[in-house]
Design an enzyme around this catalytic site. Structure first.
Site, mmCIF file in Angstrom:
data_model
loop_
_atom_site.group_PDB
_atom_site.id
_atom_site.type_symbol
_atom_site.label_atom_id
_atom_site.label_comp_id
_atom_site.label_asym_id
_atom_site.label_seq_id
_atom_site.Cartn_x
_atom_site.Cartn_y
_atom_site.Cartn_z
ATOM 1 N N GLU A 6 18.984 -5.683 16.262
ATOM 2 C CA GLU A 6 18.243 -4.488 15.869
ATOM 3 C C GLU A 6 18.948 -3.915 14.641
ATOM 4 O OE1 GLU A 6 17.925 -1.310 18.743
ATOM 5 O OE2 GLU A 6 16.709 -0.132 17.344
ATOM 6 N N ARG A 54 28.665 -11.122 27.402
ATOM 7 C CA ARG A 54 28.949 -10.638 26.058
ATOM 8 C C ARG A 54 30.454 -10.641 25.808
ATOM 9 N NH1 ARG A 54 27.306 -5.654 23.881
ATOM 10 N NH2 ARG A 54 25.245 -6.076 24.665
ATOM 11 N N LYS A 84 27.287 -0.777 18.300
ATOM 12 C CA LYS A 84 26.942 -0.226 17.001
ATOM 13 C C LYS A 84 26.893 1.300 17.058
ATOM 14 C CE LYS A 84 23.592 -3.330 16.811
ATOM 15 N NZ LYS A 84 22.207 -3.698 16.588
HETATM 16 P P1 ATP Z 1 25.044 -2.986 20.260
HETATM 17 O O1 ATP Z 1 25.223 -2.286 21.567
HETATM 18 O O2 ATP Z 1 26.297 -3.229 19.545
HETATM 19 O O3 ATP Z 1 23.994 -2.345 19.416
HETATM 20 P P2 ATP Z 1 23.094 -4.846 20.986
HETATM 21 O O4 ATP Z 1 23.129 -5.869 22.067
HETATM 22 O O5 ATP Z 1 22.216 -3.672 21.179
HETATM 23 O O6 ATP Z 1 24.550 -4.425 20.681
HETATM 24 P P3 ATP Z 1 21.574 -6.215 19.050
HETATM 25 O O7 ATP Z 1 21.528 -5.932 17.608
HETATM 26 O O8 ATP Z 1 20.364 -5.934 19.828
HETATM 27 O O9 ATP Z 1 22.818 -5.463 19.589
HETATM 28 O O10 ATP Z 1 22.076 -7.692 19.342
HETATM 29 C C1 ATP Z 1 21.596 -8.859 18.737
HETATM 30 C C2 ATP Z 1 22.040 -10.017 19.573
HETATM 31 O O11 ATP Z 1 23.474 -10.044 19.651
HETATM 32 C C3 ATP Z 1 21.540 -9.917 20.993
HETATM 33 O O12 ATP Z 1 21.058 -11.165 21.396
HETATM 34 C C4 ATP Z 1 22.732 -9.493 21.785
HETATM 35 O O13 ATP Z 1 22.649 -9.941 23.099
HETATM 36 C C5 ATP Z 1 23.881 -10.112 20.990
HETATM 37 N N1 ATP Z 1 25.107 -9.357 21.177
HETATM 38 C C6 ATP Z 1 25.314 -8.048 20.936
HETATM 39 N N2 ATP Z 1 26.559 -7.673 21.281
HETATM 40 C C7 ATP Z 1 27.173 -8.790 21.745
HETATM 41 C C8 ATP Z 1 28.477 -9.077 22.264
HETATM 42 N N3 ATP Z 1 29.402 -8.119 22.369
HETATM 43 N N4 ATP Z 1 28.744 -10.336 22.651
HETATM 44 C C9 ATP Z 1 27.818 -11.302 22.538
HETATM 45 N N5 ATP Z 1 26.580 -11.109 22.063
HETATM 46 C C10 ATP Z 1 26.250 -9.870 21.668
HETATM 47 MG MG MG Z 2 21.197 -2.128 20.704
#
Ligand code: ATP
Ligand code: MG
Length: 565
Positions: free
Chosen positions: A38, A270, A280
């Site tokens: 995102e 994760r 983020k």
């Molecule tokens: P954040 O909480 O940092 O915003 P998110 O999961 O909401 O993380 P996204 O931008 O939606 O972030 O993530 C894009 C992809 O990266 C998704 O498939 C998510 O599962 C993966 N991802 C995000 N954080 C991690 C992590 N700490 N370890 C492994 N994969 C991750």
């Molecule tokens: Mg997110």
């Protein structure tokens, strides 16, 4: 620079086993994965794991990986984030898996928002099939009813009325929050995600990619599942928290009676890392609150921060491969990342002499106007890196910490009356300690054993310590930014406000004295300041103003600190 993930044997884990079997059985002829961030912030090291998994699988099995902006949340998203995400992904995969990058148009990623029209048609299709309805409850009521397992009073609206209301939602007739489109599944389902989840909500907001074309926006599950379908994704790899969403993912694909092959979702744990925060949302708080200098601050676990700090893409990929893929949540020690960086840099970094905290020494028996060139090894791990000359003269700088007036037992560096070898040079003896009026040591007056350098009569004479040095008259000055962990505790998220655990000493800036050859330092190379650290040039560096970032110390000094404590 090397790409260890191409030289190392292909990793194996439960997801790769499934992919291999799906190819073998002919379930899929070609593998298609995706990385769906995102665009609401910069990518961090957790995303590295997801990128290396999705691109790694595409790479190893001859498939493609799409980068797709999961952009269904206009208020939180921004073009700046889209651009930074693409820059970071390219930096991480170029030269390794860039040929596996699926692209819509030259250079452009996929956007969930590009599918708003087909997604809307899918929504109409669900309504026509009696599998979705427009609900007039407020968001709070909807949440409460779903928690309690109660049916909405609007659940049995006739299809025609639902279609009409959905069209009017899209046309902008209703204010934000007035109505939603909900899937009609099962309000008693033990899995709350199946209790008539919201598929669309009304948001009169400008979107970074679709401008004001839409005022209804699809929810994550609906948009994500069907974007996967539209792109022909075969294996949709998510982190564990999406495991409970999988029944909804499968329900949507089945309810629309879509032709096969269908994508399948798999979940993995994760990455969590000690001494940092990862989401983020939290990183944005650190940036907005000016706790750091920006999204690319070298202390942040963002990909752009680590790049600026000097960490290489190959070291990050190596780390991502070393930690592996499992289904069990865990907290990875930051040492594992540091180990990956050190083991690469030990092989690649050019050794240089530099002094971070200078203490002047004068060699009283060395002629005043003499300079000589000493031969120094560029990289003992890499004979092809060759040697260079370093200038030596009567006045030198050594590291403050390499002298102690009253040292403890096992201190093998310089002390009053003691001897030490200068790297690549002579053995010197400390004859006199000069102090300022406050008692601070400001200079050491020493004598050199002029027969002790390599090739001299006393060159085999042994002394316990060897220290680094720089010739004072020839030294170049450089700003060196010394970074330490951003948090003082292994798990800043464990309780209270994570910002309470920020390390007040996470950045120290010093003016170092460097050997002249560092004047030609290159941004793409890594340097080891001998006995001190690995470093890289910062983008702030200019031809006559060197700025280095300490990427990492040579050894794990924290492990010692923790033991002491
Ligand atoms: P954040 O909480 O940092 O915003 P998110 O999961 O909401 O993380 P996204 O931008 O939606 O972030 O993530 C894009 C992809 O990266 C998704 O498939 C998510 O599962 C993966 N991802 C995000 N954080 C991690 C992590 N700490 N370890 C492994 N994969 C991750
Ligand atoms: Mg997110």
């Amino acid at each position: 620079m090397s790409t260890p993930t191409d030289n190392a044997p292909a990793p194996s884990d439960f997801i790769r086993d499934i992919v291999a079997e799906d190819l073998r059985s002919g379930k899929h002829a070609k593998i298609q994965t995706r990385f769906p961030p995102e665009p609401n912030g910069y990518l961090h090291i957790g995303h590295t794991k997801a990128i290396c998994l999705n691109f790694g699988i595409a790479h190893e099995f001859g498939g493609l990986c799409n980068v797709r902006m999961d952009d269904t949340n206009p208020e939180k998203e921004d073009l700046e984030y889209v651009d930074s995400i693409m820059a970071d992904v390219h930096w991480l995969i170029d030269g390794w898996a860039d040929q596996n990058l699926g692209l819509k148009k030259a250079g452009a990623p996929f956007y969930a928002s590009d599918y708003f029209e087909p997604l809307y048609q899918f929504a109409q299709q669900l309504v026509r099939a009696g599998k979705a309805y427009v609900c007039d409850m407020t968001p709070e009521q909807t949440d409460a009813f779903r928690r309690e397992g109660r049916e909405s009073p609007f659940r049995d609206r006739p299809v025609e009325e639902n279609l009409d209301l959905l069209a009017r939602m899209k046309a902008g007739e209703f204010p934000d929050g007035a109505r939603t489109l909900r899937a009609k599944i099962d309000m008693q389902a033990p899995n709350v995600w199946l209790r008539d989840p919201v598929l669309y909500r009304i948001r009169h907001a400008e979107h970074h990619h679709t401008a004001d074309a839409w005022c209804i926006y699809p929810m994550y599950d609906f948009a994500h599942t069907l974007s996967d379908y539209l792109e022909g994704i075969t294996h949709s790899l998510c982190t564990l928290e999406f495991e409970v969403h999988r029944p909804l993912y499968d329900w949507l694909l089945a309810a629309l009676e879509l032709p096969k092959p269908l994508p399948h979702q798999y979940e993995f744990a994760r990455l969590n890392l000690t001494y940092t925060v990862m989401s983020k949302r939290k990183l944005k708080q650190l940036v907005d609150g000016k706790f750091v200098r920006g999204w690319d601050d070298p202390r942040l676990p963002t990909i752009s921060g680590m790049r600026r700090r000097g960490v290489t893409a190959s070291a990050l990929r190596d780390f991502a491969y070393r930690i592996g893929i499992t289904k069990y949540p865990s907290l990875t020690e930051v040492d594992a990342l540091e180990h990956a960086i050190r083991s690469e840099f030990n092989k690649t970094a050019l050794r240089r002499l530099a002094v971070l905290h200078p203490l002047k020494i004068t060699l009283t028996n060395y002629p005043e106007d003499q300079t000589e060139e000493l031969e120094a090894i560029n990289n003992p791990e890499d004979p092809t890196a060759g040697t260079r000359k370093v200038l030596f003269s009567r006045e030198l700088y050594i590291e403050e910490a390499d002298f102690m007036e009253d040292p403890p037992k096992k201190y093998f560096r310089l002390r009053p009356g003691g001897e030490v070898r200068l790297k690549y040079g002579y053995i010197i003896k400390c004859d006199e300690v000069v102090k300022d009026s406050l008692g601070k040591v400001i200079e050491l007056r020493c004598t050199a054993d002029l027969e002790s350098k390599s090739g001299g009569a006393n060159s085999n004479r042994k002394v316990k310590g060897t220290i680094h040095w720089v010739s004072a008259a020839h030294a170049l000055e450089a700003e060196v930014r010394l970074y330490d962990r951003l948090f003082t505790v292994p798990d800043p998220d464990a309780g209270g406000d994570f910002k309470d655990f920020i390390n007040p000493h996470s950045l120290e800036v010093v003016t170092a004295k460097c050997e002249p050859s560092l004047g030609e330092a290159k941004a793409e190379l890594r340097y080891q300041f001998e006995r001190l650290a690995y470093l890289a040039l910062d983008p702030d560096s200019q031809p006559n103003k060197l700025v280095f970032n300490r990427t990492i110390t040579l050894r794990d000094t924290w492990a010692k600190e923790v033991k002491k404590a």
